[in-house]
Design a protein around this motif. Structure first.
Motif, PDB file in Angstrom:
ATOM      1  N   GLU A   1       8.655 -15.735  34.199  1.00  0.00           N
ATOM      2  CA  GLU A   1       8.018 -14.579  34.981  1.00  0.00           C
ATOM      3  C   GLU A   1       8.423 -13.264  34.520  1.00  0.00           C
ATOM      4  N   TYR A   2       7.699 -12.200  34.553  1.00  0.00           N
ATOM      5  CA  TYR A   2       7.774 -10.987  33.963  1.00  0.00           C
ATOM      6  C   TYR A   2       8.070  -9.953  34.768  1.00  0.00           C
ATOM      7  N   SER A   3       8.859  -8.926  34.205  1.00  0.00           N
ATOM      8  CA  SER A   3       9.281  -7.755  34.881  1.00  0.00           C
ATOM      9  C   SER A   3       9.185  -6.511  34.100  1.00  0.00           C
ATOM     10  N   TRP A   4       8.913  -5.374  34.606  1.00  0.00           N
ATOM     11  CA  TRP A   4       8.640  -4.094  33.647  1.00  0.00           C
ATOM     12  C   TRP A   4       9.329  -2.892  34.160  1.00  0.00           C
ATOM     13  N   LYS A   5       9.900  -2.090  33.139  1.00  0.00           N
ATOM     14  CA  LYS A   5      10.710  -0.822  33.613  1.00  0.00           C
ATOM     15  C   LYS A   5      10.009   0.171  32.698  1.00  0.00           C
ATOM     16  N   MET A   6       9.574   1.096  33.572  1.00  0.00           N
ATOM     17  CA  MET A   6       8.812   2.371  33.051  1.00  0.00           C
ATOM     18  C   MET A   6       9.680   3.650  32.787  1.00  0.00           C
ATOM     19  N   PRO A   7       9.219   4.616  31.972  1.00  0.00           N
ATOM     20  CA  PRO A   7       9.859   5.850  31.716  1.00  0.00           C
ATOM     21  C   PRO A   7       9.916   6.615  32.862  1.00  0.00           C
ATOM     22  N   TYR A   8       8.779   6.467  33.681  1.00  0.00           N
ATOM     23  CA  TYR A   8       8.615   7.288  34.783  1.00  0.00           C
ATOM     24  C   TYR A   8       9.208   7.048  36.075  1.00  0.00           C
ATOM     25  N   THR A   9      10.042   6.015  36.211  1.00  0.00           N
ATOM     26  CA  THR A   9      10.372   5.257  37.468  1.00  0.00           C
ATOM     27  C   THR A   9      11.527   4.531  37.139  1.00  0.00           C
ATOM     28  N   SER A  10      12.471   4.351  38.312  1.00  0.00           N
ATOM     29  CA  SER A  10      13.671   3.599  38.115  1.00  0.00           C
ATOM     30  C   SER A  10      13.313   2.312  38.865  1.00  0.00           C
ATOM     31  N   LYS A  11      12.130   2.169  39.560  1.00  0.00           N
ATOM     32  CA  LYS A  11      11.795   0.791  40.217  1.00  0.00           C
ATOM     33  C   LYS A  11      11.545  -0.310  38.883  1.00  0.00           C
ATOM     34  N   VAL A  12      11.744  -1.499  39.315  1.00  0.00           N
ATOM     35  CA  VAL A  12      11.450  -2.500  38.134  1.00  0.00           C
ATOM     36  C   VAL A  12      10.033  -3.310  39.159  1.00  0.00           C
ATOM     37  N   LEU A  13       8.997  -3.158  38.096  1.00  0.00           N
ATOM     38  CA  LEU A  13       7.783  -3.926  38.192  1.00  0.00           C
ATOM     39  C   LEU A  13       7.631  -5.372  38.259  1.00  0.00           C
ATOM     40  N   THR A  14       7.495  -6.264  39.154  1.00  0.00           N
ATOM     41  CA  THR A  14       7.313  -7.589  38.992  1.00  0.00           C
ATOM     42  C   THR A  14       5.942  -8.090  38.707  1.00  0.00           C
ATOM     43  N   GLU A  15       5.688  -8.838  37.655  1.00  0.00           N
ATOM     44  CA  GLU A  15       4.213  -9.179  37.491  1.00  0.00           C
ATOM     45  C   GLU A  15       4.219 -10.552  36.943  1.00  0.00           C
ATOM     46  N   THR A  16       3.104 -11.334  37.434  1.00  0.00           N
ATOM     47  CA  THR A  16       2.856 -12.462  37.022  1.00  0.00           C
ATOM     48  C   THR A  16       2.099 -12.615  35.777  1.00  0.00           C
ATOM     49  N   GLN A  17       1.631 -11.405  35.371  1.00  0.00           N
ATOM     50  CA  GLN A  17       0.654 -11.378  34.241  1.00  0.00           C
ATOM     51  C   GLN A  17       1.583 -10.915  33.027  1.00  0.00           C
ATOM     52  N   SER A  18       1.239 -11.361  31.913  1.00  0.00           N
ATOM     53  CA  SER A  18       2.112 -11.243  30.727  1.00  0.00           C
ATOM     54  C   SER A  18       1.720  -9.752  30.020  1.00  0.00           C
ATOM     55  N   VAL A  19       0.506  -9.358  30.304  1.00  0.00           N
ATOM     56  CA  VAL A  19      -0.101  -8.256  29.642  1.00  0.00           C
ATOM     57  C   VAL A  19      -0.258  -6.946  30.709  1.00  0.00           C
ATOM     58  N   PHE A  20       0.433  -5.837  30.339  1.00  0.00           N
ATOM     59  CA  PHE A  20       0.365  -4.719  31.282  1.00  0.00           C
ATOM     60  C   PHE A  20      -0.623  -3.613  30.641  1.00  0.00           C
ATOM     61  N   ASN A  21      -1.621  -3.302  31.756  1.00  0.00           N
ATOM     62  CA  ASN A  21      -2.748  -2.474  31.386  1.00  0.00           C
ATOM     63  C   ASN A  21      -2.654  -1.217  32.088  1.00  0.00           C
ATOM     64  N   SER A  22      -2.975  -0.113  31.564  1.00  0.00           N
ATOM     65  CA  SER A  22      -2.871   1.369  32.486  1.00  0.00           C
ATOM     66  C   SER A  22      -3.440   2.318  31.431  1.00  0.00           C
ATOM     67  N   SER A  23      -3.711   3.241  32.233  1.00  0.00           N
ATOM     68  CA  SER A  23      -4.226   4.479  31.427  1.00  0.00           C
ATOM     69  C   SER A  23      -3.004   5.250  30.993  1.00  0.00           C
ATOM     70  N   PHE A  24      -2.878   5.638  29.838  1.00  0.00           N
ATOM     71  CA  PHE A  24      -1.712   6.073  29.271  1.00  0.00           C
ATOM     72  C   PHE A  24      -1.481   7.582  29.909  1.00  0.00           C
ATOM     73  N   LYS A  25      -0.338   7.873  30.534  1.00  0.00           N
ATOM     74  CA  LYS A  25      -0.002   9.261  30.795  1.00  0.00           C
ATOM     75  C   LYS A  25       1.416   9.586  30.503  1.00  0.00           C
ATOM     76  N   HIS A  26       2.322   8.718  30.442  1.00  0.00           N
ATOM     77  CA  HIS A  26       3.717   9.030  30.287  1.00  0.00           C
ATOM     78  C   HIS A  26       4.402   8.421  28.917  1.00  0.00           C
ATOM     79  N   PRO A  27       4.862   9.084  27.973  1.00  0.00           N
ATOM     80  CA  PRO A  27       5.262   8.655  26.860  1.00  0.00           C
ATOM     81  C   PRO A  27       6.676   8.365  26.932  1.00  0.00           C
TER      82      PRO A  27
END
Length: 239
Positions: free
Chosen positions: A138-164
Motif C-alpha cells: 500500500e502507498y502513502s505520499w507526503k507533499m511539500p505543500y501540506t502536512s497531510k499524508v495522502l494514502t493511495e492504492t495506485q503506485s503512480v502519482f499524476n498531477s499538474s506541477f505547481k509546487h517544487p
C-alpha cells in the motif's frame, strides 16, 4: 426375499466412492519468503501402494517406487507461484494431495530509490513509486505543500506541477516498509520567453517616447494640437 436382496444391491451401487486420499503432508501448508527454502514430507497411509512422488516446478521427484514417504526439498524458491502436488499410485488408481505455498516478501522498488526532476510550472508531473511485494504494498505520499499524508492504492502519482520541493512515497506491507524520495525543482523560463518579454517592454518604452514627443506640451500637459516651441521665444496671442 428376492426384493430385499435386489434393494440392497441398488443401495450399494448408489453409494458414492470414497474421495479420501491416503496421503499425509507435513507441514500441511507453507509460508516462505522469496528465495527461501521449503521442506515437506508426504507420507502414504496405505500399504497397497506401487509408488509415489512429487509434481512441482521446483523440487519435483517424479515417480519413486518402493517408498512410503517422500520429501519435497527446495533450497531457494525463485518464483512467486508454486503448487507442489504429492501423488501415490495404488492398485489400479492414483490419488493426489496439494501442498499450499504462500510466497511473501517485503516491498522492493522497480526504479532507482531516489529521483530528481526539473519541470516547468503547469507541466504534467508523473512520479512512479511502483514496488513489488507479497502481500501487495500500500502507498502513502507526503507533499511539500501540506502536512497531510495522502494514502493511495495506485503506485503512480499524476498531477499538474505547481509546487517544487521534496515528494516522499512510502510502500508498505506486513513484511516491511520502504521509502522513495522525489526532489522536484522548477525549470528556468526559456530564453525565448525572456527575450519576447524584454522586446515588449522596449517597444512600449519607445512608443511612450514617441507619444510624448508629439503630444506633450512644453508646459508638461497633454495636447493633441501641440505646436513647435523654442525656449525664450514669444508665443503668438490672439489680437
Amino acid at each position: 426375499m428376492i426384493v430385499i436382496i435386489f434393494s440392497c444391491l441398488i443401495l450399494y451401487a448408489a453409494k458414492p466412492a470414497s474421495t479420501s486420499c491416503p496421503l499425509e503432508i507435513t507441514p500441511n501448508f507453507v509460508l516462505v519468503p522469496f528465495g527461501g527454502s521449503i521442506s515437506a514430507v508426504c507420507k502414504s497411509l496405505s500399504s497397497q501402494l506401487k509408488g509415489m512422488g512429487w509434481e512441482s516446478s521446483f523440487g519435483g521427484t517424479g515417480l519413486v517406487k518402493g517408498v512410503s514417504n517422500l520429501t519435497l526439498k527446495i533450497d531457494s524458491l525463485q518464483s512467486w507461484h508454486v503448487s507442489p502436488i504429492c501423488f501415490v499410485n495404488l492398485n489400479g488408481s492414483q490419488c493426489t494431495k496439494d501442498l499450499p505455498v504462500t510466497v511473501y516478501n517485503a516491498p522492493t522498488f522497480s526504479q532507482p530509490t531516489n529521483e530528481t526532476l526539473t519541470l516547468q510550472v503547469g507541466s504534467q508531473m508523473s512520479l512512479d513509486c511502483s514496488a513489488s511485494g507479497n502481500p501487495l504494498p500500500e502507498y502513502s505520499w507526503k507533499m511539500p505543500y501540506t502536512s497531510k499524508v495522502l494514502t493511495e492504492t495506485q503506485s503512480v502519482f499524476n498531477s499538474s506541477f505547481k509546487h517544487p520541493g521534496p515528494y516522499e512515497c512510502t510502500a508498505a506491507n506486513s513484511q516491511g516498509t520502504i521509502t522513495k524520495r522525489f526532489t522536484i525543482t522548477q525549470a528556468p523560463r526559456p530564453r525565448r520567453t525572456l527575450a519576447l518579454m524584454l522586446g515588449l517592454f522596449v517597444g512600449l518604452a519607445v512608443m511612450l517616447c514617441i507619444l510624448g514627443y508629439f503630444f506633450v506640451t512644453p508646459q508638461g500637459t497633454f495636447s493633441s494640437k501641440k505646436q513647435s516651441y523654442t525656449p525664450g521665444s514669444a508665443t503668438s496671442a490672439p489680437v
